[in-house]
Design a protein around this motif. Structure first.
Motif, PDB file in Angstrom:
ATOM      1  N   TYR A 176       0.838  -1.198   0.000  1.00  0.00           N
ATOM      2  CA  TYR A 176       0.000   0.000   0.000  1.00  0.00           C
ATOM      3  C   TYR A 176       0.875   1.251   0.000  1.00  0.00           C
ATOM      4  O   TYR A 176       1.993   1.259   0.547  1.00  0.00           O
ATOM      5  CB  TYR A 176      -0.909   0.019   1.230  1.00  0.00           C
ATOM      6  N   ILE A 177       0.349   2.322  -0.603  1.00  0.00           N
ATOM      7  CA  ILE A 177       1.022   3.615  -0.561  1.00  0.00           C
ATOM      8  C   ILE A 177       1.051   4.123   0.877  1.00  0.00           C
ATOM      9  O   ILE A 177       0.034   4.111   1.577  1.00  0.00           O
ATOM     10  CB  ILE A 177       0.318   4.630  -1.482  1.00  0.00           C
ATOM     11  N   ARG A 178       2.221   4.578   1.288  1.00  0.00           N
ATOM     12  CA  ARG A 178       2.380   5.140   2.621  1.00  0.00           C
ATOM     13  C   ARG A 178       3.490   6.196   2.575  1.00  0.00           C
ATOM     14  O   ARG A 178       4.161   6.352   1.549  1.00  0.00           O
ATOM     15  CB  ARG A 178       2.762   4.062   3.634  1.00  0.00           C
ATOM     16  N   HIS A 179       3.684   6.890   3.683  1.00  0.00           N
ATOM     17  CA  HIS A 179       4.875   7.711   3.831  1.00  0.00           C
ATOM     18  C   HIS A 179       5.699   7.146   4.979  1.00  0.00           C
ATOM     19  O   HIS A 179       5.170   6.588   5.943  1.00  0.00           O
ATOM     20  CB  HIS A 179       4.520   9.182   4.091  1.00  0.00           C
ATOM     21  N   SER A 180       7.003   7.258   4.851  1.00  0.00           N
ATOM     22  CA  SER A 180       7.927   6.808   5.896  1.00  0.00           C
ATOM     23  C   SER A 180       9.155   7.699   5.813  1.00  0.00           C
ATOM     24  O   SER A 180       9.795   7.769   4.756  1.00  0.00           O
ATOM     25  CB  SER A 180       8.306   5.347   5.693  1.00  0.00           C
ATOM     26  N   GLY A 181       9.490   8.386   6.905  1.00  0.00           N
ATOM     27  CA  GLY A 181      10.577   9.337   6.858  1.00  0.00           C
ATOM     28  C   GLY A 181      10.324  10.432   5.837  1.00  0.00           C
ATOM     29  O   GLY A 181      11.262  10.955   5.236  1.00  0.00           O
ATOM     30  N   TYR A 182       9.044  10.763   5.621  1.00  0.00           N
ATOM     31  CA  TYR A 182       8.582  11.786   4.683  1.00  0.00           C
ATOM     32  C   TYR A 182       8.804  11.410   3.221  1.00  0.00           C
ATOM     33  O   TYR A 182       8.557  12.226   2.331  1.00  0.00           O
ATOM     34  CB  TYR A 182       9.198  13.166   4.991  1.00  0.00           C
ATOM     35  N   ALA A 183       9.210  10.185   2.954  1.00  0.00           N
ATOM     36  CA  ALA A 183       9.289   9.696   1.576  1.00  0.00           C
ATOM     37  C   ALA A 183       7.997   8.969   1.240  1.00  0.00           C
ATOM     38  O   ALA A 183       7.465   8.204   2.055  1.00  0.00           O
ATOM     39  CB  ALA A 183      10.480   8.769   1.403  1.00  0.00           C
ATOM     40  N   TYR A 241       0.169   2.344  11.234  1.00  0.00           N
ATOM     41  CA  TYR A 241      -0.745   2.116  10.116  1.00  0.00           C
ATOM     42  C   TYR A 241      -1.383   3.395   9.581  1.00  0.00           C
ATOM     43  O   TYR A 241      -1.722   3.464   8.387  1.00  0.00           O
ATOM     44  CB  TYR A 241      -1.826   1.101  10.504  1.00  0.00           C
ATOM     45  N   PRO A 242      -1.564   4.494  10.398  1.00  0.00           N
ATOM     46  CA  PRO A 242      -2.142   5.707   9.807  1.00  0.00           C
ATOM     47  C   PRO A 242      -1.278   6.320   8.705  1.00  0.00           C
ATOM     48  O   PRO A 242      -1.760   7.171   7.949  1.00  0.00           O
ATOM     49  CB  PRO A 242      -2.276   6.654  11.009  1.00  0.00           C
ATOM     50  N   VAL A 258      -7.193  15.279  -7.815  1.00  0.00           N
ATOM     51  CA  VAL A 258      -7.161  14.877  -6.412  1.00  0.00           C
ATOM     52  C   VAL A 258      -5.794  15.204  -5.831  1.00  0.00           C
ATOM     53  O   VAL A 258      -4.783  15.244  -6.547  1.00  0.00           O
ATOM     54  CB  VAL A 258      -7.456  13.369  -6.221  1.00  0.00           C
ATOM     55  N   SER A 259      -5.778  15.413  -4.537  1.00  0.00           N
ATOM     56  CA  SER A 259      -4.544  15.513  -3.775  1.00  0.00           C
ATOM     57  C   SER A 259      -4.613  14.539  -2.618  1.00  0.00           C
ATOM     58  O   SER A 259      -5.691  14.276  -2.078  1.00  0.00           O
ATOM     59  CB  SER A 259      -4.326  16.938  -3.264  1.00  0.00           C
ATOM     60  N   PHE A 260      -3.460  13.999  -2.239  1.00  0.00           N
ATOM     61  CA  PHE A 260      -3.359  13.007  -1.175  1.00  0.00           C
ATOM     62  C   PHE A 260      -3.007  13.724   0.129  1.00  0.00           C
ATOM     63  O   PHE A 260      -1.842  14.059   0.361  1.00  0.00           O
ATOM     64  CB  PHE A 260      -2.268  11.981  -1.491  1.00  0.00           C
ATOM     65  N   ARG A 261      -4.002  13.959   0.970  1.00  0.00           N
ATOM     66  CA  ARG A 261      -3.758  14.615   2.252  1.00  0.00           C
ATOM     67  C   ARG A 261      -3.564  13.544   3.323  1.00  0.00           C
ATOM     68  O   ARG A 261      -4.371  12.625   3.463  1.00  0.00           O
ATOM     69  CB  ARG A 261      -4.921  15.523   2.625  1.00  0.00           C
ATOM     70  N   SER A 262      -2.512  13.664   4.093  1.00  0.00           N
ATOM     71  CA  SER A 262      -2.166  12.662   5.102  1.00  0.00           C
ATOM     72  C   SER A 262      -3.132  12.700   6.276  1.00  0.00           C
ATOM     73  O   SER A 262      -3.501  13.777   6.744  1.00  0.00           O
ATOM     74  CB  SER A 262      -0.744  12.908   5.594  1.00  0.00           C
ATOM     75  N   ILE A 263      -3.518  11.521   6.748  1.00  0.00           N
ATOM     76  CA  ILE A 263      -4.310  11.416   7.974  1.00  0.00           C
ATOM     77  C   ILE A 263      -3.421  11.584   9.193  1.00  0.00           C
ATOM     78  O   ILE A 263      -3.784  12.242  10.173  1.00  0.00           O
ATOM     79  CB  ILE A 263      -5.047  10.065   8.020  1.00  0.00           C
ATOM     80  N   SER A 264      -2.224  11.006   9.139  1.00  0.00           N
ATOM     81  CA  SER A 264      -1.354  11.020  10.314  1.00  0.00           C
ATOM     82  C   SER A 264      -0.642  12.356  10.500  1.00  0.00           C
ATOM     83  O   SER A 264      -0.229  12.690  11.616  1.00  0.00           O
ATOM     84  CB  SER A 264      -0.309   9.903  10.206  1.00  0.00           C
ATOM     85  N   HIS A 265      -0.473  13.120   9.427  1.00  0.00           N
ATOM     86  CA  HIS A 265       0.214  14.412   9.480  1.00  0.00           C
ATOM     87  C   HIS A 265      -0.708  15.474   8.875  1.00  0.00           C
ATOM     88  O   HIS A 265      -0.600  15.795   7.680  1.00  0.00           O
ATOM     89  CB  HIS A 265       1.539  14.360   8.710  1.00  0.00           C
ATOM     90  N   PRO A 266      -1.627  16.024   9.644  1.00  0.00           N
ATOM     91  CA  PRO A 266      -2.567  17.014   9.112  1.00  0.00           C
ATOM     92  C   PRO A 266      -1.834  18.171   8.434  1.00  0.00           C
ATOM     93  O   PRO A 266      -0.793  18.642   8.912  1.00  0.00           O
ATOM     94  CB  PRO A 266      -3.323  17.477  10.357  1.00  0.00           C
TER      95      PRO A 266
END
Length: 455
Positions: free
Chosen positions: A333-340, A351-352, A368-376
């Motif tokens: 799944y698409i995620r961010h890790s270390g801001y990558a 998991y958020p 569309v834009s992908f707005r982070s749930i974990s980093h508002p």
């Protein structure tokens, strides 16, 4: 045609089905959808919620978690937590929910009780109680109820210790308030757990986990008599699994067997299919063919009507977030890790980091834009064609870099691809697990640039 489930109204009681009240001895429900009940765990325990969660599905394979993935009912006594919920539609109408009385992972704890709720429609839960099943010095794990038409009563199946090993016991009841004495239901001479019942064409099928080899097995019987089941499968395996569920498609002769990984560290659900449950033939489904609710553990699946499906969505709501699955690595799944921006195999914590609000594009409302749930306030954007998570600075360049147009999947039009708004010859894709916006020219590129938006 939808599967028609018979619902028996005992005596002259009224049966309310899909909004219609009937005084009848035999009514029918057209099941066209499915509801899943479960609790949640994740690898570092971030998602541990030992309460009842719900998800719904129209096809039995792709699921919408309800109530933003939060619980809809929590035990009020006992350990204060549950595992292994089971949902049954009563033959008199409405539903009953039973579950293991266990908070967390202390599997050494003895407990003779299970949790029970009544529900007219799974939109509310009433009559909460703990029901004592036996007085033996053992546990009462993974209860599952079924209707025994020949005896005109329900059975509650569960795992408990017998002669130093786990076996399956049953108690019978007509009201889920009082139960008969426990009877040994299935004991093949070695440890078994997590019995699940499925009836079709006059045959009853009992699937269970064997501790001999960690596989899921099926037994069958023409009756529901204790001791009457004979194993007929050679065992289904896809890792350390337990918690089988057998579900029939509402539209065709196809069955799905679900299994749960044994550990939350590998907390995922597996699925197989069969075109004939009466033969030993299960084929594993790929992660491209099914989804699971986020962090779901030891689920139950029950058929419901389309009206009930829609009413559950109206009551509890679909998530305000999405997860995005890779086409050619469908367990990623698409995620961010270390801001990558990257893709990683599910499950993982936190998991958020894989939850996104797909909002109207910052530079173009049609995108569309992908707005982070974990980093508002943070969005996926490209910079130097690499995709990163960054805080919105309010500038036009940021908005353009963070905007994509949804298009039919480049590798499969039933999926989705995302074209860059300011570099329309480039698409979002993964390369060595990192997200980029690149020109897509080869078949590998097209597969890397194809995704499914789900939950």
């Amino acid at each position: 045609m939808p599967h028609r489930r018979t619902v028996l109204a005992l005596g002259l009681s009224a049966v309310v089905l899909a909004g219609t009240s009937r005084h009848t001895a035999l009514a029918a429900v057209d099941d066209e959808a499915y509801v899943m009940g479960y609790f949640t765990e994740s690898p570092s325990r971030l998602a541990d919620r030992y309460a009842l969660h719900l998800a719904v599905s129209l096809d039995g394979l792709t699921w919408i978690p309800l109530n933003q993935g939060e619980p809809v009912a929590t035990p009020a006594s006992g350990t204060g937590g549950l595992r292994d919920p089971h949902i049954l539609r009563r033959h008199t109408g409405g539903f009953v929910v039973v579950a293991t009385d266990l908070l967390g992972t202390d599997f050494t704890r003895q407990n003779q009780y299970i949790h029970v709720w009544d529900s007219a429609d799974l939109r509310s839960f009433t009559g909460y109680r703990r029901l004592r099943m036996h007085s033996m010095p053992t546990h009462t794990w993974a209860p599952e109820s079924f209707f025994d038409a020949a005896r005109g009563r329900y059975g509650i199946l569960y795992s408990a210790r017998h002669h130093g090993r786990d076996a399956l016991y049953v108690n019978h009841t007509t009201d889920f308030h009082t139960v008969s004495a426990p009877e040994l239901f299935f004991d093949p001479g070695f440890d078994v757990l997590d019995g699940t019942m499925h009836s079709h064409g006059g045959t009853h099928y009992l699937y269970y986990k064997s501790f001999v080899d960690g596989r899921l097995y099926g037994a069958r019987s023409s009756t529901l008599d204790p001791g009457g089941f004979t194993t007929y499968t050679s065992g289904v395996i896809s890792g350390g699994i337990e918690a089988p569920i057998v579900v029939k498609s509402h539209t065709r002769d196809e069955w799905w067997l679900w299994g749960d990984s044994f550990s939350p560290i590998n907390g995922e659900l597996y699925a197989w299919r069969s075109g004939n449950i009466d033969v030993d033939s299960w084929t594993a489904l790929t992660k491209a063919q099914y989804d699971q609710p986020l962090n779901a553990k030891h689920p139950t699946i029950c058929g419901i009507t389309r009206a009930e499906h829609d009413a559950l969505l109206a009551r509890w709501g679909a998530p305000a977030w999405n997860r995005v699955k890779s086409y050619n690595l469908p367990d990623h799944y698409i995620r961010h890790s270390g801001y990558a921006g990257r893709i990683d195999p599910y499950p993982f914590d936190p998991y958020p980091d894989s939850q996104w609000s797909l909002v109207p594009g910052l530079a173009d409302g049609a995108g569309v834009s992908f707005r982070s749930i974990s980093h508002p306030g943070h969005y996926l954007r490209h910079t130097g064609f690499a995709v990163v998570l960054a805080a919105d600075d309010g500038g036009a360049a940021f908005a353009a870099d963070a905007t994509f147009r949804r298009v039919p999947g480049l590798a499969d039009p039933a999926w989705t691809s995302f074209r860059s708004a300011n570099f329309p010859d480039r698409h979002l894709r993964h390369a060595d697990h990192l997200l980029r916006v690149d020109v897509v020219s080869t078949e590998t590129d097209r597969r890397d640039a194809t995704f499914r938006v789900g939950y």
